[in-house]
Design an enzyme around this catalytic site. Structure first.
Site, PDB file in Angstrom:
ATOM      1  N   ASN A  11       0.867  -1.154  -0.023  1.00  0.00           N
ATOM      2  CA  ASN A  11       0.051  -0.158   0.032  1.00  0.00           C
ATOM      3  C   ASN A  11       0.882   1.167  -0.040  1.00  0.00           C
ATOM      4  O   ASN A  11       1.413   1.400   1.121  1.00  0.00           O
ATOM      5  CB  ASN A  11      -0.715  -0.063   1.188  1.00  0.00           C
ATOM      6  CG  ASN A  11      -1.954   0.927   1.165  1.00  0.00           C
ATOM      7  OD1 ASN A  11      -2.565   1.176   2.420  1.00  0.00           O
ATOM      8  ND2 ASN A  11      -2.283   1.489   0.022  1.00  0.00           N
ATOM      9  N   ASN A  65      -6.339  10.779  -1.478  1.00  0.00           N
ATOM     10  CA  ASN A  65      -6.326   9.846  -2.380  1.00  0.00           C
ATOM     11  C   ASN A  65      -6.221  10.180  -4.051  1.00  0.00           C
ATOM     12  O   ASN A  65      -5.991  11.265  -4.319  1.00  0.00           O
ATOM     13  CB  ASN A  65      -7.803   9.218  -2.410  1.00  0.00           C
ATOM     14  CG  ASN A  65      -8.210   8.557  -0.950  1.00  0.00           C
ATOM     15  OD1 ASN A  65      -7.500   8.078  -0.465  1.00  0.00           O
ATOM     16  ND2 ASN A  65      -9.406   9.057  -0.367  1.00  0.00           N
ATOM     17  N   CYS A  74      -5.308   6.475   7.523  1.00  0.00           N
ATOM     18  CA  CYS A  74      -4.645   5.466   6.763  1.00  0.00           C
ATOM     19  C   CYS A  74      -3.841   4.861   7.711  1.00  0.00           C
ATOM     20  O   CYS A  74      -2.582   5.222   7.882  1.00  0.00           O
ATOM     21  CB  CYS A  74      -4.216   5.651   5.351  1.00  0.00           C
ATOM     22  SG  CYS A  74      -3.326   4.467   4.742  1.00  0.00           S
ATOM     23  N   GLY A  75      -3.779   3.471   7.991  1.00  0.00           N
ATOM     24  CA  GLY A  75      -2.950   2.677   8.838  1.00  0.00           C
ATOM     25  C   GLY A  75      -1.463   2.512   8.209  1.00  0.00           C
ATOM     26  O   GLY A  75      -0.630   2.799   8.993  1.00  0.00           O
ATOM     27  N   ASN A 150     -12.258   6.724   9.876  1.00  0.00           N
ATOM     28  CA  ASN A 150     -13.043   6.637   8.601  1.00  0.00           C
ATOM     29  C   ASN A 150     -13.898   5.589   8.372  1.00  0.00           C
ATOM     30  O   ASN A 150     -13.745   4.546   9.256  1.00  0.00           O
ATOM     31  CB  ASN A 150     -11.713   6.691   7.418  1.00  0.00           C
ATOM     32  CG  ASN A 150     -10.936   5.551   7.853  1.00  0.00           C
ATOM     33  OD1 ASN A 150     -10.951   4.632   8.360  1.00  0.00           O
ATOM     34  ND2 ASN A 150     -10.230   5.391   6.828  1.00  0.00           N
ATOM     35  N   HIS A 152     -16.164   2.224   7.152  1.00  0.00           N
ATOM     36  CA  HIS A 152     -15.766   0.973   6.593  1.00  0.00           C
ATOM     37  C   HIS A 152     -17.141   0.117   6.570  1.00  0.00           C
ATOM     38  O   HIS A 152     -17.901   0.347   7.367  1.00  0.00           O
ATOM     39  CB  HIS A 152     -14.624   0.062   7.425  1.00  0.00           C
ATOM     40  CG  HIS A 152     -13.425   0.890   7.310  1.00  0.00           C
ATOM     41  ND1 HIS A 152     -12.532   0.284   6.199  1.00  0.00           N
ATOM     42  CD2 HIS A 152     -13.097   1.754   8.131  1.00  0.00           C
ATOM     43  CE1 HIS A 152     -11.329   1.149   6.457  1.00  0.00           C
ATOM     44  NE2 HIS A 152     -11.653   2.032   7.673  1.00  0.00           N
ATOM     45  N   ASN A 183     -15.032   2.746   2.741  1.00  0.00           N
ATOM     46  CA  ASN A 183     -14.107   1.461   2.334  1.00  0.00           C
ATOM     47  C   ASN A 183     -14.973   0.327   2.497  1.00  0.00           C
ATOM     48  O   ASN A 183     -15.795   0.186   3.009  1.00  0.00           O
ATOM     49  CB  ASN A 183     -13.107   1.788   3.220  1.00  0.00           C
ATOM     50  CG  ASN A 183     -12.251   3.109   3.240  1.00  0.00           C
ATOM     51  OD1 ASN A 183     -11.387   3.208   2.308  1.00  0.00           O
ATOM     52  ND2 ASN A 183     -12.506   4.058   4.220  1.00  0.00           N
ATOM     53  N   GLU A 201     -10.780   0.357  -1.458  1.00  0.00           N
ATOM     54  CA  GLU A 201     -10.587   1.626  -0.789  1.00  0.00           C
ATOM     55  C   GLU A 201     -11.354   2.553  -1.296  1.00  0.00           C
ATOM     56  O   GLU A 201     -11.221   2.785  -2.572  1.00  0.00           O
ATOM     57  CB  GLU A 201      -8.926   1.781  -0.810  1.00  0.00           C
ATOM     58  CG  GLU A 201      -8.570   2.688   0.482  1.00  0.00           C
ATOM     59  CD  GLU A 201      -7.131   2.673   0.774  1.00  0.00           C
ATOM     60  OE1 GLU A 201      -6.737   3.895   1.281  1.00  0.00           O
ATOM     61  OE2 GLU A 201      -6.697   1.739   0.519  1.00  0.00           O
ATOM     62  N   CYS A 210      -4.411  -2.254   3.480  1.00  0.00           N
ATOM     63  CA  CYS A 210      -4.898  -0.918   4.133  1.00  0.00           C
ATOM     64  C   CYS A 210      -5.212  -1.098   5.365  1.00  0.00           C
ATOM     65  O   CYS A 210      -5.781  -2.226   6.246  1.00  0.00           O
ATOM     66  CB  CYS A 210      -6.550  -0.901   3.459  1.00  0.00           C
ATOM     67  SG  CYS A 210      -7.442   0.500   4.163  1.00  0.00           S
ATOM     68  N   THR A 212      -6.438   0.792   8.200  1.00  0.00           N
ATOM     69  CA  THR A 212      -7.707   0.883   8.984  1.00  0.00           C
ATOM     70  C   THR A 212      -8.528  -0.226   8.274  1.00  0.00           C
ATOM     71  O   THR A 212      -9.674  -0.745   9.185  1.00  0.00           O
ATOM     72  CB  THR A 212      -8.482   2.302   8.592  1.00  0.00           C
ATOM     73  OG1 THR A 212      -8.517   2.476   6.977  1.00  0.00           O
ATOM     74  CG2 THR A 212      -7.378   3.334   9.082  1.00  0.00           C
ATOM     75  N   GLY A 213      -8.545  -0.568   7.056  1.00  0.00           N
ATOM     76  CA  GLY A 213      -9.410  -1.702   6.686  1.00  0.00           C
ATOM     77  C   GLY A 213      -9.224  -3.108   7.160  1.00  0.00           C
ATOM     78  O   GLY A 213     -10.241  -3.769   7.481  1.00  0.00           O
TER      79      GLY A 213
END
Length: 267
Positions: A11, A65, A74-75, A150, A152, A183, A201, A210, A212-213
């Site tokens: 990523n 983005n 974003c992790g 954010n 999901h 997401n 994403e 991702c 956070t995902g």
């Protein structure tokens, strides 16, 4: 202006720090993200990240983005920021904090021979919301909404193949139930301590990883009874390690790597 290309499990992002980050912020960072993140015509990346001064933390992170929209968090980018701050000498301690639109995120870096080998990030509380049922290919699929700073939408009911993934991802991202888009995580539990996740994403499309995902997928997996409170999440780009901290926050550990350094021509 100088930049560094970095990635967390594939990523990847273009990072600007110092005075260059301030210059980008003052001159339409959304437009620059659209230009630089292009495949073939740009650097090609999943986003553009500015590492800026913060009044309350060691740094402030802004992330844009490829379509120019600004993400709250974003992790994977966050772990890369930790590596950047430590290896540039901006932060001398192995513990630091980064301000994001999704809140303040504490980090701890693991270091060998002066280089950061992995970063543990406190992703905060996973706020579980409602379950939304969406018709995908004639099949009603349940998505659990999760706020990681954010938005999901996570499902363990469907793990699509490549063709379906490319179709279902944007369908859920832009579903009327999500007016600001979301997401999307398609997941399957391989065991109580391991899950496989594919992420669509918001504003970027399919990504190799991702943060956070994966965090949302982990939290949803625990809530739904698929995973234990310490588990691994496999993404197309590699593996992240998760657990719940004492505060109930999601803690993720994983790598951050430098791809290359570059410089943009003036004008």
């Amino acid at each position: 202006m100088k930049f560094v290309k970095m990635h967390g499990l594939g990523n990847d992002f273009v990072f600007f720090g110092g005075e260059d980050a301030r210059r980008v912020e003052a001159n339409d960072p959304a437009a620059l993200a659209q230009k630089l993140c292009q495949k073939h015509f740009g650097v090609c990346a999943d986003g553009l990240v500015l590492i800026l001064p913060s009044a309350s933390c060691d740094a402030r992170m802004r992330i844009f983005n490829p379509d120019g929209s600004e993400a709250e968090m974003c992790g994977n980018a966050l772990r890369c920021v930790g590596k950047y701050l430590y290896e540039t000498g901006a932060v001398r301690s192995d513990c630091m904090s980064v301000e994001t639109l999704g809140g303040v995120k504490p980090l701890r870096v693991s270091v060998q021979n002066g280089r950061v080998t992995s970063v543990a990030a406190d992703m905060g509380e996973a706020k579980l919301g409602e379950t939304v049922k969406i018709d995908l290919g004639g099949r009603e699929t349940a998505f659990l909404t999760v706020d990681m700073g954010n938005p999901h939408a996570v499902t363990y009911d469907l793990f699509p193949g490549d063709v379906e993934f490319e179709h279902f991802g944007p369908c859920v991202e832009r579903h009327p139930h999500f007016p600001k888009r979301t997401n999307v995580e398609f997941c399957r539990a391989l065991s109580p301590t391991r899950a496989e996740v594919r992420v669509w994403e918001r504003g970027a499309g399919p990504t190799l990883a991702c943060g956070t995902g994966a965090s949302a997928a982990f939290a949803a997996g625990v809530h739904l009874g698929h995973l234990r409170e310490k588990a691994e999440v496999d993404l197309p780009g590699g593996r992240l390690l998760f657990k719940f901290g004492k505060s109930g926050h999601v803690i993720v550990s994983g790598p951050a790597e430098i791809s290359f350094f570059g410089e943009l021509p003036e004008g």
